[in-house]
Design a protein around this motif. Structure first.
Motif, PDB file in Angstrom:
ATOM      1  N   UNK A   1      -4.887  -9.863   3.645  1.00 27.01           N
ATOM      2  CA  UNK A   1      -3.500  -9.548   3.252  1.00 27.01           C
ATOM      3  C   UNK A   1      -3.457  -9.099   1.793  1.00 27.01           C
ATOM      4  N   UNK A   2      -4.254  -9.800   0.977  1.00 25.00           N
ATOM      5  CA  UNK A   2      -4.315  -9.474  -0.449  1.00 25.00           C
ATOM      6  C   UNK A   2      -4.800  -8.028  -0.660  1.00 25.00           C
ATOM      7  N   UNK A   3      -5.774  -7.622   0.171  1.00 26.01           N
ATOM      8  CA  UNK A   3      -6.293  -6.250   0.036  1.00 26.01           C
ATOM      9  C   UNK A   3      -5.192  -5.232   0.313  1.00 26.01           C
ATOM     10  N   UNK A   4      -4.397  -5.508   1.336  1.00 20.00           N
ATOM     11  CA  UNK A   4      -3.258  -4.609   1.612  1.00 20.00           C
ATOM     12  C   UNK A   4      -2.321  -4.571   0.408  1.00 20.00           C
ATOM     13  N   UNK A   5      -2.014  -5.755  -0.110  1.00 18.74           N
ATOM     14  CA  UNK A   5      -1.021  -5.866  -1.181  1.00 18.74           C
ATOM     15  C   UNK A   5      -1.498  -5.303  -2.504  1.00 18.74           C
TER      16      UNK A   5
ATOM     17  N   UNK B   1      -3.079  -2.630  -3.047  1.00 21.66           N
ATOM     18  CA  UNK B   1      -2.943  -1.163  -3.174  1.00 21.66           C
ATOM     19  C   UNK B   1      -1.476  -0.840  -3.454  1.00 21.66           C
ATOM     20  N   UNK B   2      -1.245   0.363  -3.920  1.00 27.04           N
ATOM     21  CA  UNK B   2       0.146   0.809  -4.159  1.00 27.04           C
ATOM     22  C   UNK B   2       0.851   1.129  -2.855  1.00 27.04           C
ATOM     23  N   UNK B   3       0.046   1.187  -1.789  1.00 28.57           N
ATOM     24  CA  UNK B   3       0.595   1.775  -0.575  1.00 28.57           C
ATOM     25  C   UNK B   3       1.348   0.792   0.315  1.00 28.57           C
ATOM     26  N   UNK B   4       0.992  -0.498   0.244  1.00 32.21           N
ATOM     27  CA  UNK B   4       1.612  -1.472   1.165  1.00 32.21           C
ATOM     28  C   UNK B   4       2.347  -2.575   0.395  1.00 32.21           C
ATOM     29  N   UNK B   5       3.443  -3.024   0.986  1.00 34.03           N
ATOM     30  CA  UNK B   5       4.165  -4.183   0.441  1.00 34.03           C
ATOM     31  C   UNK B   5       4.248  -5.233   1.550  1.00 34.03           C
ATOM     32  N   UNK B   6       3.259  -6.152   1.613  1.00 28.58           N
ATOM     33  CA  UNK B   6       3.244  -7.116   2.718  1.00 28.58           C
ATOM     34  C   UNK B   6       4.306  -8.205   2.534  1.00 28.58           C
ATOM     35  N   UNK B   7       4.905  -8.625   3.630  1.00 28.89           N
ATOM     36  CA  UNK B   7       5.797  -9.787   3.602  1.00 28.89           C
ATOM     37  C   UNK B   7       5.586 -10.599   4.881  1.00 28.89           C
ATOM     38  N   UNK B   8       5.794 -11.883   4.744  1.00 29.30           N
ATOM     39  CA  UNK B   8       5.454 -12.788   5.833  1.00 29.30           C
ATOM     40  C   UNK B   8       6.589 -12.899   6.847  1.00 29.30           C
ATOM     41  N   UNK B   9       6.210 -12.940   8.130  1.00 25.27           N
ATOM     42  CA  UNK B   9       7.215 -13.198   9.174  1.00 25.27           C
ATOM     43  C   UNK B   9       6.727 -14.369  10.026  1.00 25.27           C
ATOM     44  N   UNK B  10       7.701 -15.047  10.639  1.00 25.10           N
ATOM     45  CA  UNK B  10       7.356 -16.258  11.387  1.00 25.10           C
ATOM     46  C   UNK B  10       7.023 -15.959  12.839  1.00 25.10           C
TER      47      UNK B  10
ATOM     48  N   UNK C   1       5.381  11.200  10.602  1.00 24.42           N
ATOM     49  CA  UNK C   1       4.803  11.619   9.321  1.00 24.42           C
ATOM     50  C   UNK C   1       4.199  10.424   8.580  1.00 24.42           C
ATOM     51  N   UNK C   2       4.828   9.233   8.710  1.00 22.32           N
ATOM     52  CA  UNK C   2       4.285   8.057   8.039  1.00 22.32           C
ATOM     53  C   UNK C   2       3.016   7.569   8.733  1.00 22.32           C
ATOM     54  N   UNK C   3       2.986   7.676  10.070  1.00 26.49           N
ATOM     55  CA  UNK C   3       1.860   7.118  10.827  1.00 26.49           C
ATOM     56  C   UNK C   3       0.539   7.731  10.393  1.00 26.49           C
ATOM     57  N   UNK C   4       0.527   9.085  10.259  1.00 26.63           N
ATOM     58  CA  UNK C   4      -0.746   9.714   9.923  1.00 26.63           C
ATOM     59  C   UNK C   4      -1.202   9.301   8.522  1.00 26.63           C
ATOM     60  N   UNK C   5      -0.244   9.150   7.604  1.00 25.63           N
ATOM     61  CA  UNK C   5      -0.619   8.719   6.250  1.00 25.63           C
ATOM     62  C   UNK C   5      -1.149   7.283   6.289  1.00 25.63           C
ATOM     63  N   UNK C   6      -0.456   6.403   7.049  1.00 24.53           N
ATOM     64  CA  UNK C   6      -0.867   4.999   7.130  1.00 24.53           C
ATOM     65  C   UNK C   6      -2.274   4.895   7.727  1.00 24.53           C
ATOM     66  N   UNK C   7      -2.559   5.698   8.742  1.00 24.54           N
ATOM     67  CA  UNK C   7      -3.881   5.658   9.384  1.00 24.54           C
ATOM     68  C   UNK C   7      -4.979   5.988   8.367  1.00 24.54           C
ATOM     69  N   UNK C   8      -4.685   6.946   7.484  1.00 21.83           N
ATOM     70  CA  UNK C   8      -5.674   7.278   6.449  1.00 21.83           C
ATOM     71  C   UNK C   8      -5.919   6.093   5.520  1.00 21.83           C
ATOM     72  N   UNK C   9      -4.812   5.454   5.102  1.00 17.26           N
ATOM     73  CA  UNK C   9      -4.952   4.326   4.170  1.00 17.26           C
ATOM     74  C   UNK C   9      -5.702   3.164   4.836  1.00 17.26           C
ATOM     75  N   UNK C  10      -5.448   2.991   6.162  1.00 19.28           N
ATOM     76  CA  UNK C  10      -6.045   1.851   6.857  1.00 19.28           C
ATOM     77  C   UNK C  10      -7.576   1.876   6.794  1.00 19.28           C
ATOM     78  N   UNK C  11      -8.146   3.077   6.865  1.00 20.42           N
ATOM     79  CA  UNK C  11      -9.605   3.200   6.776  1.00 20.42           C
ATOM     80  C   UNK C  11     -10.128   2.631   5.469  1.00 20.42           C
ATOM     81  N   UNK C  12      -9.441   3.008   4.386  1.00 22.51           N
ATOM     82  CA  UNK C  12      -9.860   2.543   3.067  1.00 22.51           C
ATOM     83  C   UNK C  12      -9.713   1.029   2.967  1.00 22.51           C
ATOM     84  N   UNK C  13      -8.534   0.520   3.405  1.00 24.49           N
ATOM     85  CA  UNK C  13      -8.262  -0.922   3.330  1.00 24.49           C
ATOM     86  C   UNK C  13      -9.285  -1.695   4.171  1.00 24.49           C
TER      87      UNK C  13
END
Lengths: 301, 373
Positions: free
Chosen positions: B69-73, B75-84, B130-142
């Motif tokens: 989770x920390x790795x996602x957070x 980066x500038x690209x993701x803002x993680x928040x917790x859900x129950x 449009x967001x999905x393709x960008x997110x998929x690129x970031x996911x590889x790096x993360x």
């Protein structure tokens, strides 16, 4: 011999299968005020557009100032005519002077000639205001007068005015017609269309168009005489609820406000006496409007 | 008798200039609108998606899951928040409060330590393509980064093959650098086509064209006299956009001014001719605006490569896009802003643009003259 300034022979203008002007022939003499009347769609504007070189004739010949209209000669003819269209007179967004400068440039007037003509024409309409005024700020009547000057800048021998006083106040209309008469006195030929029959009385001769055809051409007096062989009467009901007389008694029975203009089929004193119970009956001279209604609208009905 | 009168042409041109400078609408359309559009589009267009709201559920609650989770957070690209609950995550995705949901299953750390691989579930908002393709690129790096962090390995040195990617011409893949040349085409097209169509239709509508034609003026003189001021205005519009691109959005300009100006002038001529054709077809300002939008502006926006890459369009649309000058102009403008190719490299789009302009001009002049005559 004084050649006519406009000579039109068997002129027809066809759009597809529709004839806007059909086999029309007439001549206009120099210095004449020639009225061209007809209902909407009668072919007046189409004829004017042909005479100004804006539209080609389908058939027939047109001479303007001894010059035969043929393809390639349009510009020569356009130098000889002034045109004030029904729809547009001057550019609103620029000043009077700029409109005049523009027209002078379109006709290639040299500076000296242009300034001389401008002074003459502004004096002619007695215009003493600032020429830098924007046209949009001018009253309708003044605007029409300036437009007249603009169309006369290149000093054409004939000017075509297509409903020049439409939408202009009555006083300004009267003044405009004074100018037209003065123009004719100076030798210019004025070819004018109008919807106002009182204005048409000012014309030396009148041509009446109906459905693209010329149905009458003469002086206003002669037209009235020819159209109304008998006496025309003004018939006014004496009371509000009077039943209308039997229309079969009349050749013409046209409403004019609360009055009627009537021409009896057979004029007898007994019929008049009978009608006199309910109506005031006064003999009147026919107006051009009566002529117009009889010849143009009457036939349409 | 003169075949062409410079005096009459100059008179029409001067009259038009006076109209323009006394008409706030035309001036605004020509000068203020380009600036407004470039400011709005320049700021609004962003192909690089950042600050993606990421809803996560951590069933493992271990050091490894926290590192992921920390790795996602970080980066500038993701803002993680917790859900129950998963339902909350799905609701957030549906309501677009989140673009992505991450579910870390129990035993994640155990799997990572024993099998050196772990499974997590990612759910994406597929409605936002449009967001999905960008997110998929970031996911590889993360994914790579998280693996090294969890395993406690240094992130670089142990790869058998090191790929170092360098983005030429636009090192930071700045969307604005990419978009602004396309916006230039859109704005120049808008000003050229609209103003030309409107000004000529206005002459038809108010009847002044008839008055003009009752004088000895020729169709060519009217045409040149009327179009020149609008060509000038469109060119001013181009400079406004160019200066805004350079000094507000800091888009570099590496190419040749001569090539860009040459292409721009050709492009303006093409759209003036289009405006002319529209005015001849419509004769009414209101109709002309609709034609201008459909014939001129929509293809400029959609088929020029400004938003959607031409190479990825179906062949039919690639063919259609070649009918519009914008396609070749955007190619030249983008190249000159970022790549600075020489004229010899750009001869194909230049030739295509020139042929289009000649054809459009001929059609425009022919149709206009025919209508007048």
């Amino acid at each position: 011999m004084n050649q006519p300034i406009v000579s039109v022979k068997n002129l027809s203008v066809r759009f597809g299968t529709f004839y806007a002007v059909k086999n029309v022939s007439f001549q206009v003499d120099r210095g004449e005020i020639f009225g061209f009347l007809g209902a909407n769609g009668a072919g007046k504007t189409t004829t004017i557009r042909v005479l100004c070189g804006l539209l080609p004739a389908t058939e027939g010949t047109v001479f303007i100032d001894n010059e035969r209209f043929t393809r390639g000669k349009e510009n020569l003819i356009k130098q000889k005519v002034g045109y004030m269209s029904q729809k547009f007179t001057l550019y609103d967004g620029i000043s009077i002077a700029e409109n005049m400068d523009f027209a002078a440039a379109l006709h290639h007037l040299d500076k000296k000639r242009y300034e001389q003509r401008r002074t003459e024409l502004l004096r002619f309409i007695d215009f003493r205001e600032d020429l830098s005024l924007l046209v949009r700020d001018l009253p309708g009547g003044i605007k029409q007068e300036i437009a007249l000057c603009v169309s006369l800048l290149h000093d054409p021998p004939i000017i075509f005015l297509d409903e020049p006083t439409a939408g202009v106040a009555p006083k300004a209309r009267a003044r405009f017609w004074d100018l037209i008469r003065h123009l004719a006195q100076t030798g210019k030929t004025v070819f004018v269309t109008t919807h106002y029959m009182d204005e048409a009385e000012n014309c030396d001769r009148i041509a009446l168009m109906r459905a693209g055809e010329l149905i009458a051409l003469d002086t206003p007096a002669a037209l009235k005489k020819k159209t109304f062989q008998g006496q025309l009467y003004l018939i006014t009901p004496k009371r509000g609820n009077v039943p209308l007389p039997d229309k079969s008694l009349f050749e013409i029975f046209e409403p004019y406000g609360r009055h009627y203009h009537a021409l009896f089929k057979k004029e007898t004193t007994s019929i008049q006496k009978q009608l006199a119970e309910n109506f005031n009956i006064t003999p009147i001279a026919p107006s051009l409007e009566d002529v117009f209604i009889r010849l143009v609208e009457g036939k349409d009905r | 008798m003169t075949v062409f009168s410079l005096r009459r042409t100059k008179a029409v041109c001067l009259k038009e200039f006076k109209h323009i400078f006394r008409d706030p609408f035309t001036l605004m359309m020509a000068l203020l609108l380009p600036l407004l559009i470039v400011l709005i589009l320049g700021n609004a267009i962003e192909f690089n998606v950042k600050s993606i709201e990421l809803a996560y559920m951590d069933h493992d609650k271990t050091q490894s899951s926290r590192k992921l989770i920390e790795t996602f957070g970080s980066s500038d690209y993701f803002r993680p928040y917790h859900i129950e609950t998963p339902t909350k995550g799905q609701d957030d995705l549906a309501a677009e409060r989140a673009k992505m949901m991450l579910v870390i299953p129990p035993n994640f750390e155990k799997e990572m330590m024993t099998a050196r691989t772990g499974n997590v579930q990612i759910m994406l908002d597929g409605a936002d393509n449009s967001s999905v393709s960008a997110i998929m690129n970031y996911l590889n790096t993360v994914n790579n980064l998280a693996f090294y962090k969890i395993q406690g390995l240094p992130a670089t040195d142990n790869k058998p093959l090191k790929i170092k990617t360098r983005y030429l011409f636009n090192p930071e893949l700045n969307s604005r650098w990419f978009a602004v040349p396309g916006i230039t085409a859109l704005i120049v097209a808008l000003v050229a086509i609209m103003l030309t169509a409107l000004t000529i239709c206005k002459e038809w509508e108010q009847g002044s064209m008839e008055m003009l034609l009752s004088t000895p003026i020729r169709a060519t003189e009217i045409l040149i006299g009327k179009l020149l001021p609008y060509a000038g205005l469109s060119f001013c519009g181009f400079w406004i956009v160019f200066l805004a691109a350079r000094f507000i959005f800091n888009v570099p300009f590496n190419g040749s001014y001569l090539i860009l100006i040459g292409a721009t002038l050709l492009f303006i001529l093409g759209y003036l001719a289009m405006g002319l054709c529209i005015s001849v077809i419509s004769h009414e300002q209101q109709v002309a605006v609709q034609y201008a939008a459909v014939i001129g502006l929509l293809p400029t926006a959609l088929l020029s490569g400004f938003i959607f890459p031409i190479e990825y369009m179906p062949p039919v649309f690639q063919g259609i896009s070649a009918l519009f000058p914008a396609r070749f102009y955007v190619e030249i403008a983008r190249d000159q802003f970022l790549k600075a190719s020489s004229f010899s490299d750009l001869w194909v789009p230049f030739t295509a643009l020139s042929i289009q302009i000649i054809v459009l001009m001929l059609i425009g002049i022919f149709k206009f003259k025919r209508t007048l005559e």
